[in-house]
Each structure stands twice: as C-alpha cells, then as structure tokens.
Write a protein that holds these residues in place. Structure first.
Motif, PDB file in Angstrom:
ATOM      1  N   GLN A  75      -7.129  -3.027   7.305  1.00 25.31           N
ATOM      2  CA  GLN A  75      -8.827  -2.783   6.298  1.00 25.31           C
ATOM      3  C   GLN A  75      -8.414  -3.751   5.102  1.00 25.31           C
ATOM      4  OE1 GLN A  75      -8.255   1.568   5.992  1.00 25.31           O
ATOM      5  NE2 GLN A  75      -9.546   1.887   7.847  1.00 25.31           N
ATOM      6  N   TYR A  76      -7.181  -3.890   4.591  1.00 27.64           N
ATOM      7  CA  TYR A  76      -6.872  -4.640   3.557  1.00 27.64           C
ATOM      8  C   TYR A  76      -7.075  -5.886   3.741  1.00 27.64           C
ATOM      9  CZ  TYR A  76      -4.006  -6.762  -0.369  1.00 27.64           C
ATOM     10  OH  TYR A  76      -3.701  -7.440  -1.363  1.00 27.64           O
TER      11      TYR A  76
ATOM     12  N   GLU B 206     -10.778  -6.718   3.774  1.00 25.18           N
ATOM     13  CA  GLU B 206     -11.356  -6.649   2.187  1.00 25.18           C
ATOM     14  C   GLU B 206     -10.935  -7.855   1.543  1.00 25.18           C
ATOM     15  OE1 GLU B 206     -10.140  -3.387  -0.423  1.00 25.18           O
ATOM     16  OE2 GLU B 206     -11.236  -1.832   0.963  1.00 25.18           O
ATOM     17  N   ASN B 207      -9.935  -8.422   1.685  1.00 21.66           N
ATOM     18  CA  ASN B 207      -9.294  -9.682   1.089  1.00 21.66           C
ATOM     19  C   ASN B 207      -9.637 -10.912   1.849  1.00 21.66           C
ATOM     20  OD1 ASN B 207      -8.175  -8.450  -1.413  1.00 21.66           O
ATOM     21  ND2 ASN B 207      -7.331  -7.185   0.127  1.00 21.66           N
TER      22      ASN B 207
ATOM     23  N   LEU C 162       0.675  -1.224   0.105  1.00 23.02           N
ATOM     24  CA  LEU C 162      -0.035   0.097   0.069  1.00 23.02           C
ATOM     25  C   LEU C 162       0.922   1.358  -0.036  1.00 23.02           C
ATOM     26  CD1 LEU C 162      -2.718  -0.694   2.649  1.00 23.02           C
ATOM     27  CD2 LEU C 162      -2.757  -1.177   0.315  1.00 23.02           C
TER      28      LEU C 162
ATOM     29  N   GLN D 194      -3.433   0.483  10.534  1.00 21.42           N
ATOM     30  CA  GLN D 194      -4.918   0.135  10.258  1.00 21.42           C
ATOM     31  C   GLN D 194      -5.115   0.140   8.902  1.00 21.42           C
ATOM     32  OE1 GLN D 194      -7.339   3.765  11.396  1.00 21.42           O
ATOM     33  NE2 GLN D 194      -9.044   2.144  11.889  1.00 21.42           N
ATOM     34  N   SER D 195      -4.661   0.650   7.971  1.00 19.64           N
ATOM     35  CA  SER D 195      -4.922   0.460   6.530  1.00 19.64           C
ATOM     36  C   SER D 195      -4.575  -1.131   6.144  1.00 19.64           C
ATOM     37  CB  SER D 195      -4.112   1.459   5.611  1.00 19.64           C
ATOM     38  OG  SER D 195      -2.770   1.305   5.542  1.00 19.64           O
TER      39      SER D 195
END
Lengths: 118, 236
Positions: B72-73, B76-77, B55, B68-69
């Motif tokens: 989130q990844y 999502e996956n 990212l 945190q991102s």
C-alpha cells in the motif's frame, strides 16, 4: 399444565428477557440478536403448546419428540456459530485495514514533521 | 525507475542493522521500507534511531498483513517495482538484481527468488523441503504455475501486481497463496535462482511440529481457495 411445562415456559421467558436486557444495555447489536430471539421464540412456542412438537414429530417421522427438540436446538446453534465465524472474519479484515491505514498515516505524519523541522 | 524493498520485521533487533547495511552497500539506488509488525523488542527504536523509512503497525497482523501495508505504501508513493526481502538475513541483497531483472524487462509480473534451482547455499531442513515440495505440487495442480521455492519471501513485483496486492493479499499462508492468487488473476509468475543464507541471529518461527502441520494445512487451504475463486483471463 404440569410442572415441567411451567418450568420450560419460565425458562424460555427468562432466556428472552436476558436477550432483551442485553439489547437494552447496548451489549448486543440488533443484527446479531435476531437469531437468538428467533430461537427463544421457538422455545417459548413449544413450551406453551407441546402439541405443536407432537405434530411436527409426526410430519418429520422422527421417533421421539425429545430427539426432534434436540435436533432443532443443534441446528440453531450451528447456524448461530456459522454467523459468528462470518462476523468474526469480517471484523478481522476491518481491523487489519484500520491497522494498515493507521500505520501509513503515522509514517506520513512522522515524515512531514521531520520535513518541517528541517 | 523507482524501486522499493519491503522488509517485514518481527523481533529482528539482532539482524536489522546488518541486513540494512548489506542492502545499502549492494544496492544504494533503491529505497527500502521496514514494516515493523508490532515487535516486542527494540526493532522500532532501531529504525527510528537510524532514521530509516519504516511503518510501525499498532497491532500484530502477521506477515501477510504487514507485507500488504508495504505494498500500500508503494502504491501511495508511486513506486514502479516492489521487492520483498526478509529481515532475518536469509536473503542476500547481492541477488536483488537477479529477482528484479525479469520484472524490469517486463517478462514477469512477479519473480520469486528460488534456492532450489542451483541448489546452492542454505537448503533448510528435510521436513521443510518435503513440505515445500507438497505445496509446490499443489500450486501446480490448482493453477498450473511451476514454482519450486513456494515459501520464499524474496520476490519482486511489477507495478500492476503491486496495486493488486495492495488491495488484496493472502493473510493466512501468504507466500504460497499469493502465488496462486496472482496466477489466477492473470499475472505471470516465475522463478529465478538465488542463494540463501541461514538466518543470522534470533529464532525462526518454524519448528518440526509446525512444519508438519503446515504441510497438511497449506495444501488444503490452497485447494479450498481454488474452489472459491474463478480464473481470470491473462493480462496484457
């Protein structure tokens, strides 16, 4: 009307005019202007009717009128500063979420582009 | 079981390739995701050239927002377990299994890798150890959890906690605060022994003055945080 009072009235009117000008130029959102406008209105009120300040002094028991005015000014500033910190914190959170969403999307685009190439 | 290793990275061009090579050698079955927190060096270019999953944050969020991102990844996956591992080479992928084991077994929602259980390997400076002790005592006070290596960024999280962190993750002092927020929200947090190394290259962001400041600031922040939220019942 003495000179001081005239100067105070002109000052408060100018202050309000600057706020309205900022609003008109879209350089301040209405949400944040309300507190500033309120402070300007109170200033103008006291400048036009100094008697009000004297009444308020008698009610609150503050010894000198000027102290009461300073106290009011400081309270206004504290409230405005608090509201700014809270607005800033909300903004930081929004920027963070935006940054994360953007990074996740960018990664997805990169992956899809690579898939398409293969 | 899908496992994702999140590697936060800020200006780690000297270490990144070694860290990834070691991870791929020790644990070829796991996926890894590098979170480049707007590095000013060539970290992003290295990720791109090697074709790694990464990212690229367009602005610097700090370790909290970056990690945190990664969570989130993972959501999502649809990953089952996420592991955080520093990009500076302090965390040895050989201990990946150790931090994963209690989470895979369902005994813990988060397992923190701790260098203070066996007291082997890199133990960091006296000042930092003192700070960590104070923060550890504070954490015990505010939520009852007994975690010694509170600043350790080597930790594995189960699926539910990963989803929780994707929604809300501490930003200011993320490692200790994340422990408190997990415990107070009913997740089980524990420690497993690991051996850490001294960072391989580059400069750590922590010096003497900063660690003194840190050990006053963080306990205060944790106390305030505790006062601002309510404890939730344990999750099943």
């Amino acid at each position: 009307m003495d000179k001081l009072q005239i100067a105070l009235i002109i000052g408060s009117v100018l202050y309000l005019a600057v706020i309205f000008w900022l609003l008109k130029k879209n350089k301040m959102s209405i949400r944040y202007s309300l507190l500033w406008l309120a402070s300007g209105a109170v200033m103008l009120l006291f400048a036009c009717f100094p008697y009000l300040a004297k009444v308020l002094r008698a009610i609150t028991g503050v010894q000198v009128v000027s102290n009461l005015i300073f106290l009011l000014a400081i309270v206004f500033m504290l409230i405005i500063l608090l509201s700014l910190t809270s607005a800033l914190s909300a903004l930081v959170d929004k920027v963070k979420r935006l940054t994360q969403a953007n990074a996740l999307l960018e990664e997805r685009v990169r992956r899809l582009e690579k898939q398409q190439q293969d | 079981m899908k496992i994702l290793v999140i590697i936060p990275c800020y200006n780690e061009e000297e270490n990144l390739e070694r860290v990834v090579a070691r991870l791929q050698k020790e644990a070829p079955q796991v996926d890894f995701l590098i979170v480049n927190d707007c590095s000013t060096d060539s970290s992003a270019a290295i990720c791109k050239a090697n074709g790694w999953r990464f990212l690229d944050l367009p602005s610097n969020l700090g370790i909290g927002g970056g990690v945190q991102s990664g969570y989130q990844y993972a959501v999502e996956n649809d990953y089952d377990i996420t592991v955080q591992m520093d990009g500076d080479g302090q965390h040895d992928p050989a201990y990946l299994e150790a931090v994963l084991a209690p989470v895979i077994a369902g005994e813990l929602d988060m397992a923190v890798g701790s260098r203070f259980i066996t007291k082997e390997g890199f133990q960091t400076s006296f000042m930092r150890r003192l700070g960590i002790r104070i923060i550890s005592a504070t954490i015990r006070l505010v939520c009852g959890a007994k975690v010694r290596d509170v600043t350790s960024g080597f930790r594995a999280c189960g699926k539910k906690l990963t989803a929780f962190y994707a929604r809300s993750y501490a930003q200011d002092y993320p490692e200790p605060e994340a422990i408190v927020s997990a415990v107070l929200n009913g997740y089980r947090v524990g420690e497993v022994p690991v051996v850490m190394q001294e960072r391989m290259g580059g400069v750590s962001s922590i010096n003497l003055l900063r660690s003194a400041y840190y050990m006053i600031k963080v306990p205060l922040a944790l106390l305030v945080y505790r006062l601002s939220i309510r404890r939730k019942a344990a999750r099943k």
